[in-house]
Write an enzyme that holds these catalytic residues in place. Structure first.
Site, PDB file in Angstrom:
ATOM      1  CE  LYS A  39      16.064   2.164  66.266  1.00  0.00           C
ATOM      2  NZ  LYS A  39      15.091   3.254  66.308  1.00  0.00           N
TER       3      LYS A  39
ATOM      4  CB  SER B  75      16.819  11.364  65.209  1.00  0.00           C
ATOM      5  OG  SER B  75      16.821  10.571  66.387  1.00  0.00           O
TER       6      SER B  75
END
Lengths: 322, 322
Positions: A192, A270
């Site tokens: 990730k 984000s």
């Protein structure tokens, strides 16, 4: 739409990610309770609205609560889904503890490295799961989230126990979420980061830009690739140091990430949103801890180093602290 | 206050640096003509004011002109002092050409690598000199510059000819400017980049911060040092490739630059000012050309690479171009 028995779920941290996945679990028939602070009144009044590339839906009367104690008072919790920002990890213990009974499991839908270790220390290792959401979701306003693209969640158990993992997977039976399981939480976390480090890093330090501008600029794209090579070197050294048998494969993982990013809409990562809106950045979990491990293992990571230094300098949380 | 004969000097590019050094030459008795555009009216009316750590002074009636032709019409020019931004290099030829007679020499008080090569191509190699101003000067408003700190100029000849260099040095006799000569223009340019690359780079990419914030933050300071090590490696490879005998010495040059920067006030590097004021950044001359040479020579320069990529992305000139 439920498959299997409904579980009682507490969603702690109801930002874009918490709202979206909580809503998907509720849609699948689970008894989902959202802990909300700022958005409480809006969601009580107008419900929770999901605008999704897979079809919009609206939870008209979701169970929302102002405190975790209030959720616990409604009965034992099977699953805590923690979707707090990594910057709020110090608050997590107090927010989650009231919901944790003997058989409660905790799924961390959070970004970054090393968070599960902290949670395992607080609540016991057996009940801790990592969830890695590869998705583009933004919060439009209180009670309204926009699921723009992707959405799959990779699940892994803190102790890499396969039988326990099956239990986590079954929570998502009947939910409109693609779920896969990973044999190694550590490898999944690094995988990730292979996206988060270059794309959150560049999106912020290049001035608050969307992913398409990174991908369409040969220089920025090359910088993303160079960063990914460093992340893979650090990941594999860390996996080896932890005695894991899994490794990340640069030849496979890097082109796959680039293809996936290329196929995205103009996405605002984000951290980039946090940056342009002046909120604290998830620097420690996404950059600081990976850098700390790379340095401890003697892996040369100049891009990661410079990103970390710049992200810390640009972090509004630090700037306001002096 | 003049020592030796007064020369006729044309200052092309009258920003902070051009105004300051032009004013110092005028103060020393030279016949200095300033080419001005935006600030013309203000300077015609109120003169040129220098606030200097070494004492303020005011040129009440400096010779200011709107075109280079106008300067040339006043008589032959001994020295062109070109203090344009490197971003304006494409305009330089047309702005300077009218002033260039048979015996005119050209001093480039500009930042960056490779500019003298371009000027030598336009006007002939013998007349080209590089001037490296190690100084902190900001323009406060039209006609008012603030000389904050330092101020020494290192002079070098494009062909590294010592006898010609003496001629350039003598221009500054009697001027309140510390002048030294360097045997190698290329080494002098790289030595200047040793400061410009890390401090302009960090000051911009860390969000528009002053040098004291870089020096007082151990992470940023370490990043500056790591960048300097790369610049020295690139410099020495480039010097070798050019057959120069000079080399930069990391053990000497890096601590010296850090000490000098530590002793500075909270300085806003020129690129940082351009950045926060939305003007084009000197990316090509300070970052792009050094990077191009490092890459051509096979020197690994990840910090320089990432700075270059980020500076290009942050450059308002590019952003507005799409």
């Amino acid at each position: 739409m439920t498959t299997g028995s409904p579980r009682r779920v507490a969603v702690i941290g109801a930002g874009a990610v918490g709202c979206y996945y909580g809503a998907r679990l509720a849609q699948a028939g689970h008894d989902v309770h959202f802990l909300m602070r700022g958005d409480y009144a809006a969601v009580r009044e107008r419900g929770l609205e999901v605008r999704s590339k897979d079809g919009d839906f609206h939870l008209h009367r979701p169970s929302v609560h102002r405190t975790a104690e209030e959720i616990a008072a409604t009965g034992p919790v099977d699953w805590v889904v923690c979707a707090l920002k990594a910057t709020a990890v110090l608050e997590a213990r107090a927010l989650i503890a009231p919901c944790v009974g003997e058989r409660t499991r905790i799924l961390l839908l959070m970004n970054g490295l090393g968070l599960e270790d902290t949670f395992a220390g607080w609540f016991g290792a057996e009940r801790i799961f990592g969830g890695l959401a590869f998705t583009c979701i933004n919060r439009l306003r209180p009670g309204v989230v926009h699921h723009i693209d992707y959405g799959a969640v990779t699940l892994a158990h803190f102790l890499d126990a396969p039988e326990t993992l099956e239990d986590a997977r079954s929570l998502w039976d009947g939910a409109a979420v693609t779920v896969q399981t990973a044999p190694s939480l550590l490898a999944a976390r690094w995988n990730k980061l292979l996206w988060n480090i270059p794309f959150n890093g560049l999106a912020v330090t290049a001035g608050g830009i969307t992913t398409d501008r990174i991908m369409s600029n040969p220089d920025l794209r090359a910088a993303a690739e160079a960063t990914m090579r460093e992340v893979i070197a650090a990941a594999n050294a860390d996996l080896e140091a932890h005695g894991a048998s899994t490794r990340l494969d640069a030849g496979e993982a890097i082109p796959a990430m680039l293809r996936a990013t290329e196929a995205m809409a103009a996405y605002r990562p984000s951290t980039m949103i946090d940056f342009v809106e002046g909120r604290p950045l998830e620097v420690g979990a996404i950059f600081g801890e990976p850098l700390r491990r790379a340095e401890a293992l003697g892996v040369d990571v100049p891009y990661l180093t410079l990103f970390t230094v710049l992200m810390r300098a640009l972090d509004p949380a630090r700037a306001s602290a002096g």
